[in-house]
Structure formats: C-alpha cells, structure tokens
Design a protein around this motif. Structure first.
Motif, mmCIF file in Angstrom:
data_model
loop_
_atom_site.group_PDB
_atom_site.id
_atom_site.type_symbol
_atom_site.label_atom_id
_atom_site.label_comp_id
_atom_site.label_asym_id
_atom_site.label_seq_id
_atom_site.Cartn_x
_atom_site.Cartn_y
_atom_site.Cartn_z
ATOM 1 N N ILE A 176 26.781 17.916 -37.651
ATOM 2 C CA ILE A 176 26.732 18.263 -36.334
ATOM 3 C C ILE A 176 27.959 18.709 -35.747
ATOM 4 O O ILE A 176 28.998 17.929 -35.857
ATOM 5 C CB ILE A 176 26.013 17.002 -35.710
ATOM 6 N N HIS A 177 27.805 19.669 -35.094
ATOM 7 C CA HIS A 177 28.933 20.282 -34.465
ATOM 8 C C HIS A 177 28.559 20.795 -33.190
ATOM 9 O O HIS A 177 27.754 21.586 -32.824
ATOM 10 C CB HIS A 177 29.509 21.702 -35.305
ATOM 11 N N LEU A 178 29.355 19.921 -32.152
ATOM 12 C CA LEU A 178 28.816 20.109 -30.574
ATOM 13 C C LEU A 178 29.946 20.714 -29.747
ATOM 14 O O LEU A 178 31.057 20.063 -29.709
ATOM 15 C CB LEU A 178 28.557 18.827 -30.075
ATOM 16 N N GLY A 179 29.847 22.011 -29.438
ATOM 17 C CA GLY A 179 30.707 22.858 -28.584
ATOM 18 C C GLY A 179 32.230 22.802 -28.820
ATOM 19 O O GLY A 179 32.605 22.352 -30.158
ATOM 20 N N ALA A 180 33.103 22.765 -27.834
ATOM 21 C CA ALA A 180 34.447 22.815 -28.165
ATOM 22 C C ALA A 180 35.091 22.326 -27.046
ATOM 23 O O ALA A 180 34.529 21.876 -25.823
ATOM 24 C CB ALA A 180 34.974 24.260 -28.355
ATOM 25 N N GLY A 181 36.344 21.891 -27.146
ATOM 26 C CA GLY A 181 37.303 21.445 -26.023
ATOM 27 C C GLY A 181 36.933 19.962 -25.674
ATOM 28 O O GLY A 181 36.628 19.205 -26.456
ATOM 29 N N ILE A 182 37.252 19.650 -24.437
ATOM 30 C CA ILE A 182 37.195 18.240 -23.924
ATOM 31 C C ILE A 182 35.681 17.994 -23.861
ATOM 32 O O ILE A 182 35.685 16.703 -24.142
ATOM 33 C CB ILE A 182 38.036 18.193 -22.626
ATOM 34 N N ILE A 223 31.575 14.105 -25.753
ATOM 35 C CA ILE A 223 30.462 13.774 -26.511
ATOM 36 C C ILE A 223 30.521 13.083 -27.644
ATOM 37 O O ILE A 223 29.867 12.032 -28.159
ATOM 38 C CB ILE A 223 29.681 15.222 -26.509
ATOM 39 N N ASN A 224 31.456 13.435 -28.476
ATOM 40 C CA ASN A 224 31.757 12.651 -29.831
ATOM 41 C C ASN A 224 32.240 11.379 -29.852
ATOM 42 O O ASN A 224 31.717 10.556 -30.467
ATOM 43 C CB ASN A 224 32.969 13.538 -30.626
ATOM 44 N N ALA A 225 33.078 11.224 -28.827
ATOM 45 C CA ALA A 225 33.505 9.806 -28.512
ATOM 46 C C ALA A 225 32.406 8.905 -27.898
ATOM 47 O O ALA A 225 32.318 7.724 -28.415
ATOM 48 C CB ALA A 225 34.634 9.925 -27.770
#
Length: 91
Positions: free
Chosen positions: A56-62, A67-69
C-alpha cells in the motif's frame, strides 16, 4: 543522523495530528496531548513499516505522513485496547 529543528517540529506535528485523529476514530482511546503525541509517533513508525510491506503506497509528502501515522496509530490503539482487556466495542 543529524536532525534539524524543522524536522523535529514536523515529526511532532504529524504525531499530534495522527494521534488525535486515531483517538477520534477509535473512540474512547484518547490519552491526552502527550499520550496522543506518543501514539502518533509510534503509529508513524508502524504505518511506515507495515503499509509498504502490504503493498500500500499512499500519496506523497506531509499528507502521506499523516495518513500513514494515523493508520499506524489506529492499529496501535486497537492492539492496546485488546491488551488492556477492553475488547472491540461497537458505538
């Protein structure tokens, strides 16, 4: 590892936001500002380790970091709730 003051501020802000969001999603699991910060930071490590392992790879940046956190913090809060004996409750 050399960490600038800006990096530390970003990590703390992401941790606070992720911990607060996870506390709102997993109702009854808020731990106050410091607790939410710690849950968010640990959740960031869990999310950044677990999500790529699952492909699962979600977007980029902050936004990706938040989202990951948040996903990692939700997983951590659910595990803590199970360990404390609260089980899963439906609201």
């Amino acid at each position: 590892m050399n960490m600038s003051g800006e990096s530390l501020v970003v990590i703390l802000l992401v941790g606070i936001v992720a911990g607060w969001l996870a506390g709102q999603i997993v109702r009854g699991a808020g731990f106050g500002l410091i607790g939410d910060l710690l849950i968010g930071i640990v959740g960031a490590f869990i999310g950044s380790w677990l999500l790529p392992k699952l492909g699962i790879h979600l977007g980029a940046g902050i936004v990706r970091a938040i989202i990951n956190a948040t996903i990692g913090a939700i997983i951590l809060l659910l595990v803590l709730r199970l360990v404390r004996g609260g089980g899963f409750r439906r609201y």
